[in-house]
Design a protein around this motif. Structure first.
Motif, mmCIF file in Angstrom:
data_model
loop_
_atom_site.group_PDB
_atom_site.id
_atom_site.type_symbol
_atom_site.label_atom_id
_atom_site.label_comp_id
_atom_site.label_asym_id
_atom_site.label_seq_id
_atom_site.Cartn_x
_atom_site.Cartn_y
_atom_site.Cartn_z
ATOM 1 N N GLN A 208 91.167 13.703 36.719
ATOM 2 C CA GLN A 208 91.636 12.323 36.707
ATOM 3 C C GLN A 208 91.547 11.751 35.286
ATOM 4 O OE1 GLN A 208 92.989 10.852 39.497
ATOM 5 N NE2 GLN A 208 92.744 12.967 40.238
ATOM 6 N N PRO A 209 92.325 10.686 34.993
ATOM 7 C CA PRO A 209 92.219 10.066 33.673
ATOM 8 C C PRO A 209 90.797 9.622 33.380
ATOM 9 C CG PRO A 209 94.135 9.231 34.868
ATOM 10 C CD PRO A 209 93.363 10.066 35.832
ATOM 11 N N ALA A 210 90.406 9.723 32.125
ATOM 12 C CA ALA A 210 89.030 9.426 31.729
ATOM 13 C C ALA A 210 88.677 7.967 32.005
ATOM 14 C CB ALA A 210 88.839 9.733 30.249
ATOM 15 N N THR A 211 87.467 7.769 32.497
ATOM 16 C CA THR A 211 86.889 6.437 32.657
ATOM 17 C C THR A 211 85.563 6.442 31.921
ATOM 18 O OG1 THR A 211 87.899 6.172 34.843
ATOM 19 C CG2 THR A 211 86.084 4.682 34.275
ATOM 20 N N LEU A 212 85.562 5.905 30.710
ATOM 21 C CA LEU A 212 84.379 5.965 29.866
ATOM 22 C C LEU A 212 83.516 4.720 30.044
ATOM 23 C CD1 LEU A 212 85.885 7.373 26.528
ATOM 24 C CD2 LEU A 212 84.756 8.623 28.382
ATOM 25 N N VAL A 213 82.218 4.940 30.254
ATOM 26 C CA VAL A 213 81.263 3.840 30.345
ATOM 27 C C VAL A 213 80.075 4.171 29.451
ATOM 28 C CG1 VAL A 213 81.934 3.200 32.687
ATOM 29 C CG2 VAL A 213 80.084 4.839 32.342
ATOM 30 N N ARG A 214 79.395 3.124 28.995
ATOM 31 C CA ARG A 214 78.205 3.326 28.185
ATOM 32 C C ARG A 214 77.088 3.939 29.038
ATOM 33 N NH1 ARG A 214 78.613 2.978 22.564
ATOM 34 N NH2 ARG A 214 79.791 1.126 21.951
ATOM 35 N N VAL A 215 76.431 4.941 28.477
ATOM 36 C CA VAL A 215 75.289 5.543 29.167
ATOM 37 C C VAL A 215 74.143 4.534 29.250
ATOM 38 C CG1 VAL A 215 73.539 7.362 29.032
ATOM 39 C CG2 VAL A 215 75.929 7.883 28.506
ATOM 40 N N TRP A 216 73.870 3.835 28.143
ATOM 41 C CA TRP A 216 72.837 2.805 28.094
ATOM 42 C C TRP A 216 73.534 1.461 28.275
ATOM 43 C CZ3 TRP A 216 67.830 4.584 27.659
ATOM 44 C CH2 TRP A 216 67.663 5.903 27.231
ATOM 45 N N GLY A 217 73.235 0.772 29.349
ATOM 46 C CA GLY A 217 73.959 -0.434 29.706
ATOM 47 C C GLY A 217 73.485 -1.674 28.971
ATOM 48 N N ASN A 218 73.728 -2.835 29.574
ATOM 49 C CA ASN A 218 73.471 -4.124 28.936
ATOM 50 C C ASN A 218 72.020 -4.570 29.109
ATOM 51 O OD1 ASN A 218 76.195 -4.242 28.223
ATOM 52 N ND2 ASN A 218 76.745 -5.355 30.085
ATOM 53 N N HIS A 219 71.098 -3.690 28.805
ATOM 54 C CA HIS A 219 69.691 -3.937 29.086
ATOM 55 C C HIS A 219 68.842 -3.666 27.839
ATOM 56 C CE1 HIS A 219 71.488 -3.661 33.001
ATOM 57 N NE2 HIS A 219 71.608 -2.330 32.925
ATOM 58 N N ALA A 220 67.530 -3.933 27.994
ATOM 59 C CA ALA A 220 66.576 -3.668 26.914
ATOM 60 C C ALA A 220 65.263 -3.211 27.528
ATOM 61 C CB ALA A 220 66.350 -4.912 26.056
ATOM 62 N N ALA A 221 64.556 -2.336 26.830
ATOM 63 C CA ALA A 221 63.251 -1.865 27.290
ATOM 64 C C ALA A 221 62.311 -1.799 26.099
ATOM 65 C CB ALA A 221 63.372 -0.498 27.958
ATOM 66 N N PHE A 222 61.119 -2.329 26.279
ATOM 67 C CA PHE A 222 60.079 -2.320 25.250
ATOM 68 C C PHE A 222 58.990 -1.371 25.724
ATOM 69 C CE2 PHE A 222 62.365 -6.277 25.223
ATOM 70 C CZ PHE A 222 62.597 -6.526 23.883
ATOM 71 N N LEU A 223 58.734 -0.315 24.950
ATOM 72 C CA LEU A 223 57.913 0.796 25.423
ATOM 73 C C LEU A 223 56.774 1.125 24.468
ATOM 74 C CD1 LEU A 223 60.849 3.228 26.334
ATOM 75 C CD2 LEU A 223 59.832 1.462 27.800
ATOM 76 N N VAL A 224 55.652 1.527 25.047
ATOM 77 C CA VAL A 224 54.587 2.145 24.263
ATOM 78 C C VAL A 224 54.914 3.632 24.168
ATOM 79 C CG1 VAL A 224 52.130 2.718 24.164
ATOM 80 C CG2 VAL A 224 52.857 0.463 24.998
ATOM 81 N N ARG A 225 55.166 4.097 22.960
ATOM 82 C CA ARG A 225 55.481 5.513 22.745
ATOM 83 C C ARG A 225 54.383 6.141 21.909
ATOM 84 N NH1 ARG A 225 60.358 7.248 18.875
ATOM 85 N NH2 ARG A 225 58.828 6.436 17.403
ATOM 86 N N ASN A 226 53.680 7.081 22.489
ATOM 87 C CA ASN A 226 52.610 7.810 21.808
ATOM 88 C C ASN A 226 53.053 9.255 21.680
ATOM 89 O OD1 ASN A 226 50.309 9.067 20.911
ATOM 90 N ND2 ASN A 226 49.069 8.599 22.718
ATOM 91 N N LYS A 227 53.472 9.646 20.500
ATOM 92 C CA LYS A 227 53.987 11.002 20.302
ATOM 93 C C LYS A 227 52.893 12.063 20.348
ATOM 94 C CE LYS A 227 58.403 10.304 17.993
ATOM 95 N NZ LYS A 227 59.267 10.708 16.866
ATOM 96 N N GLU A 228 51.629 11.640 20.346
ATOM 97 C CA GLU A 228 50.526 12.593 20.455
ATOM 98 C C GLU A 228 50.184 12.892 21.915
ATOM 99 O OE1 GLU A 228 49.282 14.062 17.747
ATOM 100 O OE2 GLU A 228 50.791 12.910 16.656
ATOM 101 N N ALA A 229 50.721 12.122 22.844
ATOM 102 C CA ALA A 229 50.397 12.307 24.254
ATOM 103 C C ALA A 229 51.038 13.578 24.791
ATOM 104 C CB ALA A 229 50.859 11.101 25.063
ATOM 105 N N ASP A 230 50.351 14.201 25.736
ATOM 106 C CA ASP A 230 50.924 15.340 26.445
ATOM 107 C C ASP A 230 50.565 15.217 27.920
ATOM 108 O OD1 ASP A 230 48.264 16.197 26.705
ATOM 109 O OD2 ASP A 230 48.401 17.566 25.004
ATOM 110 N N THR A 231 50.700 16.290 28.669
ATOM 111 C CA THR A 231 50.500 16.203 30.112
ATOM 112 C C THR A 231 49.050 15.973 30.502
ATOM 113 O OG1 THR A 231 50.296 18.624 30.237
ATOM 114 C CG2 THR A 231 52.487 17.680 30.596
ATOM 115 N N GLN A 232 48.095 16.231 29.594
ATOM 116 C CA GLN A 232 46.681 16.139 29.936
ATOM 117 C C GLN A 232 45.910 15.111 29.125
ATOM 118 O OE1 GLN A 232 45.494 17.943 32.603
ATOM 119 N NE2 GLN A 232 47.667 18.449 32.808
ATOM 120 N N PHE A 233 46.521 14.522 28.122
ATOM 121 C CA PHE A 233 45.774 13.608 27.262
ATOM 122 C C PHE A 233 46.713 12.612 26.604
ATOM 123 C CE2 PHE A 233 43.999 12.336 23.161
ATOM 124 C CZ PHE A 233 42.761 11.843 23.563
#
Length: 320
Positions: free
Chosen positions: A237-262
């Motif tokens: 079918q003809p392409a229907t393009l939509v943004r993957v990330w929509g009209n929203h915002a998220a504020f996150l704590v990102r700790n790149k040292e974290a893993d599955t156990q710590f």
């Protein structure tokens, strides 16, 4: 055991190295290695994190013990892969040109190009999974989300986004380090008169603030802007393009040292092994047969601490 899928190191190297500059999933949910397909990870609850037990210790007594509330949960990576057919005629033509030195272009290797095409599509799908998880109200604690029905950030006359954002961040138990905006949200926010005035000063309420300037104003390590598109139309079918990330915002704590156990962090991506690529012989491709190039990875996107993020749904007016 005879495996029809022949992993080829040179193609796997292409799969590992392949990146797209407009994808942000790896920044938003960093990859964390796991060493078995089935694994356990810590899911954090913050009830115990801010307790204030008695810290006095008697001369011969043991100190009170404290722990960060968490529970061990089982999870499993999922295999994500795609195939691309390459006729043997294309491979033979390339090899002949390479031997003759005529019309030979290294980047035109049909197997390498197929590997890049497949990984591009696999990563596009990963971006969609990450967006569906991060931009999902269910991924956040009950007090860590808001759906705007007025004072949208593109309502320049009535909204004050910096004041709104300060209220969100002040309500969180830990200060977030990264913010995720859909592209249209960032574009509107970066031109908001009150944002321009706060950053440019001198009563300048027009222009466009840079990503770095806005990150500094918000006290964030990084702003991640979702630029990716996805085609939602059915095949053929003809392409229907939509943004993957929509009209929203998220504020996150990102700790790149974290893993599955710590380590505590909003979320990450568990990855088992590296991306792999190889070929499968297929006699039904063209008259002379061919090879199906397969590339993929084994990953699982996870939210591990719901209270370490704040989600703003419909940060800008969702009406067309």
């Amino acid at each position: 055991m005879n495996h029809p899928f022949n992993i080829i190191p040179s193609l796997s190297a292409i799969a590992i190295a392949y990146t797209q500059s407009n994808l942000i999933a790896d920044e938003v949910l960093p990859r964390v290695p796991v060493y078995t397909e089935n694994f356990n990870h810590l899911k954090y609850k913050l009830e115990d994190a801010f307790a204030a037990p008695d810290t006095r210790v008697g001369r011969k007594s043991a100190p009170n013990q404290v722990s960060w509330g968490s529970e061990l949960q089982a999870a499993m990576v999922e295999d994500h892969a795609l195939d691309a057919p390459v006729p043997n005629a294309d491979v033979d033509a390339y090899n002949l040109a390479k031997q003759a030195g005529t019309g030979y272009v290294a980047q035109a290797d049909p197997l390498s190009r197929a590997t890049k095409l497949v990984m591009q599509t696999v990563q596009n799908r990963r971006e969609k999974r990450a967006a569906d998880l991060v931009f999902n109200p269910a991924s956040y604690g009950a007090n860590n989300k808001e759906t705007l029905t007025s004072n949208f950030w593109d309502d320049y006359a009535n909204s004050d986004p910096l004041v709104q954002i300060d209220e969100y961040l002040d309500s969180m138990v830990m200060r977030p380090t990264v913010v995720v905006f859909g592209r249209r949200v960032f574009s509107k926010l970066s031109r908001h008169p009150k944002v321009c005035k706060a950053i440019f000063g001198n009563n300048t309420d027009a222009g466009k603030v840079s990503m770095q300037a806005l990150a500094s104003e918000l006290g964030m390590e990084k702003i991640c802007v979702g630029d990716a598109w996805i085609n939602t139309a059915a095949p053929g079918q003809p392409a229907t393009l939509v943004r993957v990330w929509g009209n929203h915002a998220a504020f996150l704590v990102r700790n790149k040292e974290a893993d599955t156990q710590f380590g505590v962090t909003f979320g990450y991506t568990a990855q088992f092994g590296d991306q792999v690529a190889g070929t499968i012989q297929d006699a039904d491709i063209g008259m002379r047969g061919g090879q199906r190039v397969r590339a993929g990875e084994s990953v699982k996107e996870l939210v591990t601490a719901n209270d370490l993020g704040f989600f703003v749904q419909n940060a800008i007016n969702p009406a067309p």
